[in-house]
Design a protein around this motif. Sequence first.
Motif, PDB file in Angstrom:
ATOM      1  N   LYS A 299      -8.523   1.261  21.927  1.00  0.00           N
ATOM      2  CA  LYS A 299      -9.614   2.235  21.888  1.00  0.00           C
ATOM      3  C   LYS A 299     -10.796   1.616  21.159  1.00  0.00           C
ATOM      4  N   GLN A 300     -11.998   1.825  21.713  1.00  0.00           N
ATOM      5  CA  GLN A 300     -13.207   1.246  21.140  1.00  0.00           C
ATOM      6  C   GLN A 300     -14.332   2.281  21.163  1.00  0.00           C
ATOM      7  N   GLU A 301     -15.301   2.095  20.287  1.00  0.00           N
ATOM      8  CA  GLU A 301     -16.515   2.897  20.322  1.00  0.00           C
ATOM      9  C   GLU A 301     -17.514   2.195  21.235  1.00  0.00           C
ATOM     10  N   MET A 302     -17.909   2.876  22.312  1.00  0.00           N
ATOM     11  CA  MET A 302     -18.766   2.274  23.322  1.00  0.00           C
ATOM     12  C   MET A 302     -19.905   3.219  23.692  1.00  0.00           C
ATOM     13  N   ILE A 303     -21.016   2.642  24.112  1.00  0.00           N
ATOM     14  CA  ILE A 303     -22.155   3.408  24.618  1.00  0.00           C
ATOM     15  C   ILE A 303     -21.969   3.571  26.115  1.00  0.00           C
ATOM     16  N   VAL A 304     -21.811   4.828  26.547  1.00  0.00           N
ATOM     17  CA  VAL A 304     -21.442   5.118  27.936  1.00  0.00           C
ATOM     18  C   VAL A 304     -22.227   6.330  28.440  1.00  0.00           C
ATOM     19  N   PRO A 305     -22.287   6.515  29.774  1.00  0.00           N
ATOM     20  CA  PRO A 305     -22.937   7.723  30.307  1.00  0.00           C
ATOM     21  C   PRO A 305     -22.212   8.978  29.817  1.00  0.00           C
ATOM     22  N   GLU A 335     -24.433   7.966  25.346  1.00  0.00           N
ATOM     23  CA  GLU A 335     -24.001   8.343  24.001  1.00  0.00           C
ATOM     24  C   GLU A 335     -22.904   7.395  23.535  1.00  0.00           C
ATOM     25  N   LEU A 336     -22.677   7.366  22.229  1.00  0.00           N
ATOM     26  CA  LEU A 336     -21.585   6.588  21.639  1.00  0.00           C
ATOM     27  C   LEU A 336     -20.317   7.442  21.628  1.00  0.00           C
ATOM     28  N   HIS A 337     -19.286   6.967  22.305  1.00  0.00           N
ATOM     29  CA  HIS A 337     -18.014   7.691  22.347  1.00  0.00           C
ATOM     30  C   HIS A 337     -16.843   6.725  22.189  1.00  0.00           C
ATOM     31  N   ARG A 338     -15.735   7.267  21.736  1.00  0.00           N
ATOM     32  CA  ARG A 338     -14.495   6.476  21.746  1.00  0.00           C
ATOM     33  C   ARG A 338     -13.908   6.518  23.141  1.00  0.00           C
TER      34      ARG A 338
END
Length: 445
Positions: A299-305, A335-338
């Motif tokens: 699991k990572q924190e990523m910038i995604v739609p 947004e930044l989400h896990r």
Amino acid sequence: MYRKFAIAMLAAFVGQTQAKVDATQAERLGRDLTPLGAEAAGNQAGTIPAWTGGVQPPAGYEVGMHHPDPYSADASLYRIDAGNLDQHRQQLPEGLSDLLVRYPDYFLQVFPTRRSAAAPQRIYDATRENAVNAELIANGNGVRGAAAGIPFPIPQDGMEVIWNHILHYKGEQNRFINNQAVVVNGKTSLIRRDRHLYYVYNREGTTLENLDNTLLYYKYVVTAPAKLAGTALVVQDPLDQVLTTRKAWRYSPDNRRVRRLPTLAYDSVQPDTSGLATADVVDSYNGAPDRYEWQLVGKQEMIVPYNSYAVHQKGIAYDSIVKSQHLNPELLRYELHRVWVVDATLRTGYNHPYQTRRFYVDEDSWQIVAVDLRDSKGELIGVQESHPISYYELPMFNSTLETLYHLKSGDYFVDGLDNNEPMYDFTAQMSPRDFSPQALRREGN
């Protein structure tokens, strides 16, 4: 009877059955984990908030409206483009980084993180039961012990994560009219389709006894352009597509005939997509997982739609959304989400344009939000995005718009353009009888 026979046959071919989690682990759901298995707390930096139950419909919302943006007052936190990409590259899918370098006019607007995903209580309840009952069978090509909900809310491997995406809640039935766009050499062609979906898995009243290895039924009729109008397709989708193959029929108004398609799965090309979309890229990934090896990276924190309400609003002209090289970035929200990161590698003996895929799966909804696509040489050749919103009336969190960029040719494919169409009808009356070859001929006439 059929289901009991199918399970018995599947059990005979099981190479390794995945372990269920124990009751102690399952008790975390609704406590430190959300009811669907995400981390309930925010992150240490405070840039990801705690999940508090999902978004509520904005004041004035009525069923049938294009879903108003509950976060329209949010100001962008920052903008990412080719000039500052290196500061953010580690938190971006590689395909998005490639788009930013490839197109100087492209950028990402990053907004505050809003954990808006939610599902009905019965889906939460079913997910809690699945945690101690559901398991993969037939080397991961089937799921036993679940008829609704997320089957593996506390996943142990990559295949469990991909099944969570395939089976995440999308309603019980849905009639909707939208458009797909094929962009070749900078020129856009639109196809308008009247589409029907009937889900068996996740349907209220579906049980382990009456699931009968059926996932969903799907049908569409092309209504524009005129040269394709009346073309129709129907699909009967099994839960385990190795045990029972997907069945698909296509009606052509030219000869007024219905013919069975030999295959509409894996790397077969979707009709009317100019070769830009394989069958398994619908909803970012669908169908049997048997041709890939699946690895759970973590699991990572990523910038995604995420929370893509702006591009969903009523009345926006399609040529304001679909530009010659990419979607209009002014209308997109990131947004930044896990996310769960899962790598899929094509197994020896199979062919596919995508030798490897890296999936980014939202922890709150299990919706795939981005995919990096590589060929047999390991070269990045494509990127997919799903732009999701919360459909308040169910509630349900799912994509409103999907894209697939071909990085070598510069062509791309878009599905889900609905800004100038009636909004989705999740109460439309339909039954499995409406998804037969006979019904397809009636629809095409």
